[in-house]
Motif scaffolding. Structure first.
Motif, PDB file in Angstrom:
ATOM      1  N   LEU A  75       0.832  -1.208   0.000  1.00 27.71           N
ATOM      2  CA  LEU A  75       0.000   0.000   0.000  1.00 27.71           C
ATOM      3  C   LEU A  75       0.866   1.257   0.000  1.00 27.71           C
ATOM      4  O   LEU A  75       0.568   2.234  -0.703  1.00 27.71           O
ATOM      5  CB  LEU A  75      -0.924  -0.004   1.222  1.00 27.71           C
ATOM      6  N   LEU A  76       1.936   1.240   0.793  1.00 25.23           N
ATOM      7  CA  LEU A  76       2.826   2.403   0.857  1.00 25.23           C
ATOM      8  C   LEU A  76       3.481   2.661  -0.496  1.00 25.23           C
ATOM      9  O   LEU A  76       3.629   3.808  -0.929  1.00 25.23           O
ATOM     10  CB  LEU A  76       3.896   2.187   1.934  1.00 25.23           C
ATOM     11  N   ARG A  77       3.899   1.599  -1.179  1.00 23.46           N
ATOM     12  CA  ARG A  77       4.532   1.764  -2.490  1.00 23.46           C
ATOM     13  C   ARG A  77       3.544   2.295  -3.527  1.00 23.46           C
ATOM     14  O   ARG A  77       3.923   3.050  -4.425  1.00 23.46           O
ATOM     15  CB  ARG A  77       5.125   0.435  -2.965  1.00 23.46           C
ATOM     16  N   ALA A  78       2.283   1.893  -3.400  1.00 23.18           N
ATOM     17  CA  ALA A  78       1.283   2.301  -4.391  1.00 23.18           C
ATOM     18  C   ALA A  78       0.769   3.714  -4.148  1.00 23.18           C
ATOM     19  O   ALA A  78       0.316   4.381  -5.085  1.00 23.18           O
ATOM     20  CB  ALA A  78       0.115   1.321  -4.391  1.00 23.18           C
ATOM     21  N   ALA A  79       0.841   4.196  -2.903  1.00 19.58           N
ATOM     22  CA  ALA A  79       0.211   5.471  -2.536  1.00 19.58           C
ATOM     23  C   ALA A  79       0.701   6.660  -3.370  1.00 19.58           C
ATOM     24  O   ALA A  79      -0.130   7.453  -3.846  1.00 19.58           O
ATOM     25  CB  ALA A  79       0.407   5.744  -1.040  1.00 19.58           C
ATOM     26  N   PRO A  80       2.027   6.856  -3.570  1.00 22.02           N
ATOM     27  CA  PRO A  80       2.443   8.006  -4.396  1.00 22.02           C
ATOM     28  C   PRO A  80       1.896   7.944  -5.816  1.00 22.02           C
ATOM     29  O   PRO A  80       1.498   8.972  -6.385  1.00 22.02           O
ATOM     30  CB  PRO A  80       3.977   7.923  -4.390  1.00 22.02           C
ATOM     31  N   ALA A  81       1.864   6.738  -6.385  1.00 16.90           N
ATOM     32  CA  ALA A  81       1.354   6.600  -7.748  1.00 16.90           C
ATOM     33  C   ALA A  81      -0.142   6.867  -7.808  1.00 16.90           C
ATOM     34  O   ALA A  81      -0.637   7.441  -8.795  1.00 16.90           O
ATOM     35  CB  ALA A  81       1.665   5.201  -8.291  1.00 16.90           C
ATOM     36  N   VAL A  82      -0.882   6.472  -6.771  1.00 12.77           N
ATOM     37  CA  VAL A  82      -2.319   6.752  -6.737  1.00 12.77           C
ATOM     38  C   VAL A  82      -2.563   8.259  -6.684  1.00 12.77           C
ATOM     39  O   VAL A  82      -3.401   8.799  -7.416  1.00 12.77           O
ATOM     40  CB  VAL A  82      -2.978   6.058  -5.523  1.00 12.77           C
ATOM     41  N   GLY A  83      -1.826   8.958  -5.807  1.00 14.54           N
ATOM     42  CA  GLY A  83      -1.957  10.414  -5.736  1.00 14.54           C
ATOM     43  C   GLY A  83      -1.595  11.083  -7.049  1.00 14.54           C
ATOM     44  O   GLY A  83      -2.281  12.017  -7.503  1.00 14.54           O
ATOM     45  N   ALA A  84      -0.520  10.598  -7.679  1.00 14.40           N
ATOM     46  CA  ALA A  84      -0.104  11.173  -8.957  1.00 14.40           C
ATOM     47  C   ALA A  84      -1.129  10.906 -10.048  1.00 14.40           C
ATOM     48  O   ALA A  84      -1.414  11.778 -10.883  1.00 14.40           O
ATOM     49  CB  ALA A  84       1.262  10.601  -9.358  1.00 14.40           C
ATOM     50  N   LEU A  85      -1.711   9.710 -10.045  1.00 11.79           N
ATOM     51  CA  LEU A  85      -2.711   9.368 -11.062  1.00 11.79           C
ATOM     52  C   LEU A  85      -3.947  10.246 -10.930  1.00 11.79           C
ATOM     53  O   LEU A  85      -4.449  10.792 -11.926  1.00 11.79           O
ATOM     54  CB  LEU A  85      -3.097   7.894 -10.935  1.00 11.79           C
ATOM     55  N   LEU A  86      -4.453  10.403  -9.727  1.00 19.43           N
ATOM     56  CA  LEU A  86      -5.633  11.246  -9.516  1.00 19.43           C
ATOM     57  C   LEU A  86      -5.351  12.693  -9.922  1.00 19.43           C
ATOM     58  O   LEU A  86      -6.185  13.348 -10.558  1.00 19.43           O
ATOM     59  CB  LEU A  86      -6.071  11.178  -8.056  1.00 19.43           C
ATOM     60  N   MET A  87      -4.158  13.190  -9.576  1.00 23.61           N
ATOM     61  CA  MET A  87      -3.813  14.555  -9.961  1.00 23.61           C
ATOM     62  C   MET A  87      -3.651  14.684 -11.469  1.00 23.61           C
ATOM     63  O   MET A  87      -4.029  15.716 -12.055  1.00 23.61           O
ATOM     64  CB  MET A  87      -2.522  14.983  -9.246  1.00 23.61           C
ATOM     65  N   SER A  88      -3.120  13.667 -12.119  1.00 24.99           N
ATOM     66  CA  SER A  88      -2.952  13.729 -13.579  1.00 24.99           C
ATOM     67  C   SER A  88      -4.309  13.814 -14.273  1.00 24.99           C
ATOM     68  O   SER A  88      -4.462  14.527 -15.268  1.00 24.99           O
ATOM     69  CB  SER A  88      -2.163  12.517 -14.082  1.00 24.99           C
ATOM     70  N   PHE A  89      -5.322  13.101 -13.761  1.00 24.65           N
ATOM     71  CA  PHE A  89      -6.656  13.192 -14.336  1.00 24.65           C
ATOM     72  C   PHE A  89      -7.223  14.602 -14.154  1.00 24.65           C
ATOM     73  O   PHE A  89      -7.873  15.147 -15.050  1.00 24.65           O
ATOM     74  CB  PHE A  89      -7.592  12.156 -13.694  1.00 24.65           C
ATOM     75  N   TRP A  90      -6.988  15.183 -12.982  1.00 23.32           N
ATOM     76  CA  TRP A  90      -7.481  16.535 -12.722  1.00 23.32           C
ATOM     77  C   TRP A  90      -6.793  17.545 -13.640  1.00 23.32           C
ATOM     78  O   TRP A  90      -7.450  18.412 -14.237  1.00 23.32           O
ATOM     79  CB  TRP A  90      -7.234  16.902 -11.255  1.00 23.32           C
ATOM     80  N   LEU A  91      -5.482  17.420 -13.790  1.00 22.42           N
ATOM     81  CA  LEU A  91      -4.742  18.350 -14.643  1.00 22.42           C
ATOM     82  C   LEU A  91      -5.090  18.158 -16.119  1.00 22.42           C
ATOM     83  O   LEU A  91      -4.951  19.096 -16.913  1.00 22.42           O
ATOM     84  CB  LEU A  91      -3.232  18.160 -14.441  1.00 22.42           C
ATOM     85  N   ALA A  92      -5.515  16.952 -16.479  1.00 24.45           N
ATOM     86  CA  ALA A  92      -5.893  16.706 -17.872  1.00 24.45           C
ATOM     87  C   ALA A  92      -7.171  17.439 -18.255  1.00 24.45           C
ATOM     88  O   ALA A  92      -7.448  17.630 -19.443  1.00 24.45           O
ATOM     89  CB  ALA A  92      -6.067  15.203 -18.110  1.00 24.45           C
TER      90      ALA A  92
END
Length: 408
Positions: A260-277
């Motif tokens: 979960l810890l390893r996945a957390a930064p990528a999850v945050g980045a993915l959600l932000m990338s959708f918002w920025l898109a």
């Protein structure tokens, strides 16, 4: 913004081209993440030595470092789509050989590492071409959205790819390599669907042309500032390298918690990338860039001091989200401030900064952790990131004052 009627078909055509490109990026991202998992498991099963796991990373890092400048020159001298297609083809050949060798049980460590070097060589040529082709696929006004969507493909692959590769490994390394090969074939076919649009003005390779990207960046404070800011921020904020220590000794969780810890930064980045898109940053991009890097540092400090799993996951997700904001702004500024005939070489220099910061950042975290403990190392890294932001705001006033992504 309204466009002349005559420009609409071209814009639609370029959007269509980006769709093919994005699908190719997604397929190759999943294929590479699954490939990486299989390589690690297989080499460790062969030798039982942790040192050999480091050799896999080294076998990919050395070609990317040594070939970065020649690869950037090639990206500016030949059609970038063709470079990507050829690179993907030869990477596909190597993965097919890994699958066949594993299936026939003739693959040994030397052969495996040799094929990893082979893949690393062609990925070194692929990277600057991939980075510099995006501005030719979409109108300049929506380039930040395109870069955010491009990043979302990589983040999705980072989150799901390793888990899928680990699940398929139950059926053997050859199965993972076979599926990875199929994904690379899809990526190759999608890339062939991207229209050729680059104008070529070839010049002979000389030391001047090879180092032109470095000279170009040094002469432009905004580009130098944004690239070097990211370098030192990632270099100091490499707390993710210490996640196994935090999971076991501080948060007292098991492998599931580490996942979960390893996945957390990528999850945050993915959600932000959708918002920025869906939302283009219109104003104060320089200040937003500095604020996002500062947010990265603060999230690192919160993670360092946290003793609750939920707070650690939240801080890592925010860390990934802030990093995505700075990455999109950095990428857009670099691409928009660079003429097309220089984008390959500038992207190659940028790749050196990115690879160096990631590798040395993990090393720096390890050294600090041995001296001050994991909590101290992560906290020092976060504070250091904040200090870098303060210093860079004074050193690069042009970047701080940058109002819009485009200079016009």
């Amino acid at each position: 913004m309204s466009h002349p009627t005559s420009s609409k078909p071209a814009s639609l055509w370029k959007h269509h081209a980006f769709l093919w490109f994005w699908c190719s990026r997604l397929a190759s991202g999943f294929g590479f993440q699954m490939l990486s998992v299989a390589l690690g498991w297989q080499v460790y099963a062969m030798t039982g030595r942790a040192f050999d796991l480091g050799l896999i990373g080294l076998a990919q890092f050395i070609p990317s470092l040594l070939l970065a400048l020649p690869a950037g020159h090639v990206a500016d001298q030949f059609r970038r789509r063709q470079i990507i297609v050829l690179s993907r083809f030869f990477e596909l050949v190597a993965i097919v050989l890994l699958a066949i060798g594993s299936w026939l049980k003739i693959l040994d460590e030397t052969m495996l590492l040799g094929l990893v070097v082979w893949i690393g060589v062609f990925r070194a040529f692929e990277f600057p071409a991939m980075q510099s082709i995006v501005p030719s696929l979409v109108p300049e006004s929506i380039l930040p959205r395109a870069m955010a969507m491009n990043s979302s493909a990589g983040q999705m692959a980072t989150i799901i790819g390793p888990a899928l590769g680990g699940f398929l490994y139950i059926g053997g390394a050859d199965l993972v390599y076979a599926v990875s090969s199929a994904l690379y074939l899809v990526a190759l076919l999608c890339m062939i669907g991207v229209p050729l649009s680059q104008v070529i003005a070839r010049t002979p390779a000389t030391l001047k042309t090879l180092f032109a990207g470095i000279h170009f960046i040094r002469a432009r404070p905004v580009i130098l500032g944004v690239i070097s800011l990211d370098l030192f921020a990632v270099l100091l904020g490499g707390a993710t390298a210490l996640l196994p220590i935090f999971a076991r000794d501080i948060l007292h969780t098991g492998p599931w918690g580490l996942g979960l810890l390893r996945a957390a930064p990528a999850v945050g980045a993915l959600l932000m990338s959708f918002w920025l898109a869906h939302r283009i940053i219109q104003r104060r991009v320089g200040l937003i860039m500095f604020a996002s890097v500062a947010g990265f540092g603060i999230a690192t400090i919160v993670f360092a001091l946290s003793h609750w799993l939920w707070l650690s996951l939240l801080s890592l997700a925010l860390l990934g989200a802030f990093d995505m904001i700075s990455m999109v702004i950095r990428g857009a500024l670099v691409q928009l401030d660079t003429p097309d005939e220089m984008r390959g070489r500038v992207s190659a220099v940028n790749s050196i900064f990115i690879n160096t910061s990631n590798q040395l950042g993990e090393f720096e975290s390890g050294v600090l952790a041995s001296a001050f403990g994991a909590v101290g190392a992560a906290a020092i890294g976060g504070v250091g990131t904040l200090l870098v932001v303060a210093v860079w705001m004074r050193l690069f006033p042009q970047l701080r004052a940058r109002e819009r992504l485009t200079q016009s």
